[in-house]
Design an enzyme around this catalytic site. Structure first.
Site, PDB file in Angstrom:
ATOM      1  N   PRO A 169       0.795  -1.227   0.000  1.00 25.86           N
ATOM      2  CA  PRO A 169       0.000   0.000   0.000  1.00 25.86           C
ATOM      3  C   PRO A 169       0.826   1.274   0.000  1.00 25.86           C
ATOM      4  O   PRO A 169       1.860   1.364   0.661  1.00 25.86           O
ATOM      5  CB  PRO A 169      -0.821  -0.107   1.284  1.00 25.86           C
ATOM      6  N   TYR A 209      11.042   9.040   1.005  1.00 30.00           N
ATOM      7  CA  TYR A 209      11.027   7.956   0.017  1.00 30.00           C
ATOM      8  C   TYR A 209      11.661   8.327  -1.325  1.00 30.00           C
ATOM      9  O   TYR A 209      11.706   7.503  -2.228  1.00 30.00           O
ATOM     10  CB  TYR A 209       9.582   7.497  -0.217  1.00 30.00           C
ATOM     11  N   ASN A 225       8.088  -5.437  -0.551  1.00 25.52           N
ATOM     12  CA  ASN A 225       7.929  -4.286   0.338  1.00 25.52           C
ATOM     13  C   ASN A 225       6.444  -4.200   0.626  1.00 25.52           C
ATOM     14  O   ASN A 225       5.670  -3.710  -0.204  1.00 25.52           O
ATOM     15  CB  ASN A 225       8.450  -3.003  -0.304  1.00 25.52           C
ATOM     16  N   ALA A 240       2.914  -0.567   4.963  1.00 29.73           N
ATOM     17  CA  ALA A 240       2.396  -0.587   6.332  1.00 29.73           C
ATOM     18  C   ALA A 240       1.872  -1.964   6.746  1.00 29.73           C
ATOM     19  O   ALA A 240       1.811  -2.273   7.955  1.00 29.73           O
ATOM     20  CB  ALA A 240       1.301   0.459   6.475  1.00 29.73           C
ATOM     21  N   GLU A 254      12.593  -9.265   2.248  1.00 23.08           N
ATOM     22  CA  GLU A 254      11.856  -8.089   2.723  1.00 23.08           C
ATOM     23  C   GLU A 254      12.696  -6.836   2.499  1.00 23.08           C
ATOM     24  O   GLU A 254      13.867  -6.794   2.884  1.00 23.08           O
ATOM     25  CB  GLU A 254      11.559  -8.253   4.222  1.00 23.08           C
ATOM     26  N   HIS A 299      12.657  -2.450   2.763  1.00 20.06           N
ATOM     27  CA  HIS A 299      12.055  -1.155   3.105  1.00 20.06           C
ATOM     28  C   HIS A 299      12.950  -0.044   2.608  1.00 20.06           C
ATOM     29  O   HIS A 299      14.165  -0.095   2.810  1.00 20.06           O
ATOM     30  CB  HIS A 299      11.816  -1.032   4.614  1.00 20.06           C
TER      31      HIS A 299
HETATM   32  C1  DQA Z   1       8.056   1.272   4.067  1.00 22.32           C
HETATM   33  C2  DQA Z   1       8.076   1.522   5.571  1.00 22.32           C
HETATM   34  C3  DQA Z   1       6.697   1.311   6.166  1.00 22.32           C
HETATM   35  O1  DQA Z   1       6.729   1.566   7.571  1.00 22.32           O
HETATM   36  C4  DQA Z   1       5.696   2.269   5.535  1.00 22.32           C
HETATM   37  O2  DQA Z   1       4.394   2.015   6.048  1.00 22.32           O
HETATM   38  C5  DQA Z   1       5.707   2.206   4.057  1.00 22.32           C
HETATM   39  C6  DQA Z   1       6.988   2.115   3.375  1.00 22.32           C
HETATM   40  C7  DQA Z   1       9.411   1.592   3.411  1.00 22.32           C
HETATM   41  O3  DQA Z   1       9.633   1.129   2.301  1.00 22.32           O
HETATM   42  O4  DQA Z   1      10.242   2.321   3.990  1.00 22.32           O
HETATM   43  O5  DQA Z   1       4.678   2.336   3.402  1.00 22.32           O
HETATM   44  O6  DQA Z   1       7.785  -0.104   3.846  1.00 22.32           O
END
Ligand code: DQA
Length: 138
Positions: free
Chosen positions: A10, A23, A72, A75, A96, A98
């Site tokens: 999301p 980001y 990824n 949330a 995984e 982020h």
């Molecule tokens: C995320 C980190 C998560 O906490 C956040 O809800 C995201 C992006 C990241 O890529 O840094 O939507 O996954």
């Protein structure tokens, strides 16, 4: 050729516009277009959804035939027992990723239901984290 799916959850469709200080300013679509030249030995696919069930369906669809999944879950990382269960239920390894360093952010981002099921975890390297994950499949 190894088949790898990049699966974004999301709000990641908003990359480039969403909190660019966290980001970055590149859209994921533009970034994804750069990857085949960097990884000619991988057959790359990309899927994004804002819906937990659609993410589950995609994990089930590819999770017995693909060679790897770079996930990824946004949330849902911090909330979804269902995605964690799906990763347990499939045979394809999941990395995984982020973009941000979740451990330097709010406490609710420090826990991941996905991490215990992941083959590896890459956090805090921006979009480059996806490349680091892809390298693990070479
Ligand atoms: C995320 C980190 C998560 O906490 C956040 O809800 C995201 C992006 C990241 O890529 O840094 O939507 O996954």
């Amino acid at each position: 050729m190894k088949r790898i799916l990049i699966l974004n959850g999301p709000n990641l469709n908003l990359l480039g516009r969403r909190e660019p200080e966290v980001y970055g300013s590149q859209t994921f679509e533009a970034y994804f277009e750069t990857l085949p030249a960097l990884f000619p030995e991988l057959d790359l696919a990309y899927f994004q959804s804002n819906h937990e069930g659609a993410i589950l369906d995609k994990l089930h669809e590819v999770g017995f035939s693909y060679d790897g999944i770079v996930l990824n879950a946004g949330a849902y990382t911090h909330t979804s027992v269902a995605i964690a269960d799906a990763i347990s239920g499939i045979t394809t390894p999941v990395i995984e990723v982020h973009i941000s360093n979740v451990h330097a952010r709010e406490a609710f981002r420090h826990h991941s239901f996905i991490s215990p099921k992941a083959a590896g975890i890459i956090v805090g390297f921006g979009l480059k984290g996806y490349e680091l994950a892809l390298r693990s499949f070479l």
